[in-house]
Design a protein around this motif. Structure first.
Motif, mmCIF file in Angstrom:
data_model
loop_
_atom_site.group_PDB
_atom_site.id
_atom_site.type_symbol
_atom_site.label_atom_id
_atom_site.label_comp_id
_atom_site.label_asym_id
_atom_site.label_seq_id
_atom_site.Cartn_x
_atom_site.Cartn_y
_atom_site.Cartn_z
ATOM 1 N N GLU A 120 0.835 -1.203 0.000
ATOM 2 C CA GLU A 120 0.000 0.000 0.000
ATOM 3 C C GLU A 120 0.869 1.253 0.000
ATOM 4 N N SER A 123 2.155 1.960 -3.368
ATOM 5 C CA SER A 123 1.105 2.562 -4.184
ATOM 6 C C SER A 123 0.964 4.052 -3.886
ATOM 7 N N VAL A 124 1.043 4.419 -2.610
ATOM 8 C CA VAL A 124 0.957 5.834 -2.223
ATOM 9 C C VAL A 124 2.112 6.618 -2.831
ATOM 10 N N VAL A 363 -3.363 6.266 2.558
ATOM 11 C CA VAL A 363 -4.260 5.581 1.619
ATOM 12 C C VAL A 363 -5.660 6.170 1.719
ATOM 13 N N ALA A 477 -4.871 0.639 -4.191
ATOM 14 C CA ALA A 477 -3.705 0.601 -3.310
ATOM 15 C C ALA A 477 -3.438 -0.838 -2.885
#
Length: 480
Positions: A120, A123-124, A363, A477
């Motif tokens: 996650e 992804s951020v 997120v 995410a």
């Protein structure tokens, strides 16, 4: 106070997050990775008795290992010539011991998959196009990027990999070669075309600046030109470690040693390397343009005077928010205040699992902005938006009406999107996001097995044919 801005509108000209990762971050990813002073004790154990006798007798604590390495790396006027050479020889052996100790710890960390929050976080970083600065030697970030899927472009994307986040610096000893793509591989996301240095995809993800070198970097010691500094293969993927074949590496990189920069060694020959100087210049520019700085697991040691000086210069006549994500933040707060940072500019996330908690909040910050961003797209149909696809999944099977997804664990105000099950044919007509429900939803989540992955970004597919509607590709995410 944090500048007033919409956190979802990611624009490098308006919002620039600078993330600093320290040893505490790697420790949070895997307990197999030691903290700095723990590393010093493991190195002590691996040395021969003669070398052990030359280390400080007291146990390393409070950043002492970094301070001692810095002392060892610099010349001192009270040492004779032979003592100076002996100190350099000891530093060389300790560097090799660091490589061995961390290399084995890294392989141990790769034996299992990384925690959910780690993907996650990637992804951020990817969505926000942050600049990530680290003094860590390990390859956990690079291995994590190669272990998941970060889309670089819409629909048929070359997946983001190590080459992209490092922007080709240092260059790889194994340049990518051209390959003929298979259409099914493209849509599965498994085909990775070569990415030329400086291609636009480099700017579509986060950038990783490793200021103290890396376990996978090698050079000819003393090379002042930077031409011999190259990257070697990563030690595998999470869940798939790969033991290094030293003979193969030595054939590809003859006469080279691991490239590790001792902390705070101002006169270190490694810091004179042109590639390293370029990485430090890029880091300095990132600090000067940052609108937010986040220190994750980084203790801001007094010994690292180069980094402290760069931070101090970057904050001169500027007041920007600094976030500390650390299980023991007090020394970091004190050091920042000592460097002139106003206390009301500092925000702290501490306690156990602080990195996971901070990641979750980031997120959520991105995900809760998605419905509004989609509504601002001014769709060419009043009732709904067509969904072209989901990241590396086959497509979207249906959109669950708002509130109906609570039976599967989603929140009542989450709009739930369900992908097609594996093997099920994809319908020709794409599903749609109803605009009236978008207005009422807090987030859009994708239901995968028993998990709900928040949508943190999207891209628009525009059609040149006026008879076709624009479609959106949703980016979630984490790792599906």
């Amino acid at each position: 106070m944090e500048p007033s801005r919409n956190p979802a509108l990611i624009d490098r000209n308006e919002c620039h997050d600078l993330i600093v990762l320290g040893a505490g971050f790697s420790k949070a990813v895997s307990t197999a990775l030691p903290l700095t002073d723990e590393l010093g004790e493991k190195v002590r154990e691996s040395l021969c008795p003669a070398d052990q006798s030359r280390l400080p007798s007291a146990q390393f604590a409070g950043g002492r290992f970094e301070e001692w390495l810095s002392y060892l790396a610099e010349d001192h006027p009270y040492l004779s010539e032979d003592q100076t050479h002996e100190a350099r020889a000891l530093l060389y052996r300790i560097t090799q011991a660091i490589r061995e100790v961390l290399g084995q710890a890294q392989l141990k960390a790769l034996e299992t998959d990384a925690p959910k929050w780690f993907y996650e976080l990637l992804s951020v970083l990817h969505v926000s196009q942050a600049t990530v600065v680290t003094m860590n030697y390990d390859n956990l970030i690079e291995c994590g990027v190669e272990s998941t899927y970060l889309p670089a472009r819409t629909l048929i994307p070359p997946r983001v990999g190590e080459e992209d986040i490092l922007c080709g610096l240092p260059p790889s000893a194994e340049p990518k070669v051209s390959a003929q793509p298979n259409l099914s591989d493209i849509f599965k996301g498994s085909f990775t075309p070569p990415v030329p240095l400086g291609s636009p995809s480099h700017a579509r993800s986060f950038r990783l600046l490793k200021l103290h070198g890396s376990l996978s970097w090698y050079w000819v010691p003393g090379d002042p030109t930077g031409t011999t500094l190259q990257r070697w293969r990563l030690p595998g993927l999470f869940g798939q470690p790969s033991q290094e074949d030293d003979e193969v590496r030595q054939q590809a990189l003859p006469g080279r040693e691991v490239f590790i920069v001792p902390p705070a060694a101002f006169k270190s020959e490694q810091l004179r390397n042109p590639i390293v100087r370029e990485l430090w210049r890029s880091s300095n520019e990132a600090f000067r343009t940052a609108t937010r700085i986040v220190l994750i697991g980084y203790s801001l040691p007094v010994a690292d005077r180069s980094f402290s000086g760069m931070l101090t210069e970057a904050l001169k006549n500027r007041e920007i928010p600094i976030e500390i994500v650390n299980t023991a933040p007090s020394p970091v707060v004190d050091q920042l205040i000592h460097l002139g940072v106003p206390s009301d500019s500092i925000k702290v996330t501490d306690e156990d699992k602080c990195v996971e908690r901070w990641t979750s909040s980031e997120v959520d910050r991105l995900a809760t902005a998605i419905p509004k961003r989609l509504l601002e797209r001014k769709p060419n149909r009043k009732e709904s938006l067509d969904i072209a696809g989901l990241k590396d999944m086959t497509g979207v099977a249906k959109v669950v009406p708002l509130g109906a997804g609570t039976a599967s664990g989603a929140n009542a105000d989450d709009l739930v999107v369900k992908p097609y099950p594996p093997g099920r044919p994809v319908d020709i007509n794409p599903p749609q996001l109803p605009l009236d429900e978008l207005k009422e939803s807090r987030r859009i989540v994708v239901e995968v097995s028993d998990r709900h992955l928040p949508v943190v970004n999207f891209e628009v597919v525009r059609h040149t044919n006026p008879g076709l509607l624009d479609q959106v590709v949703l980016v979630v995410a984490g790792k599906p």
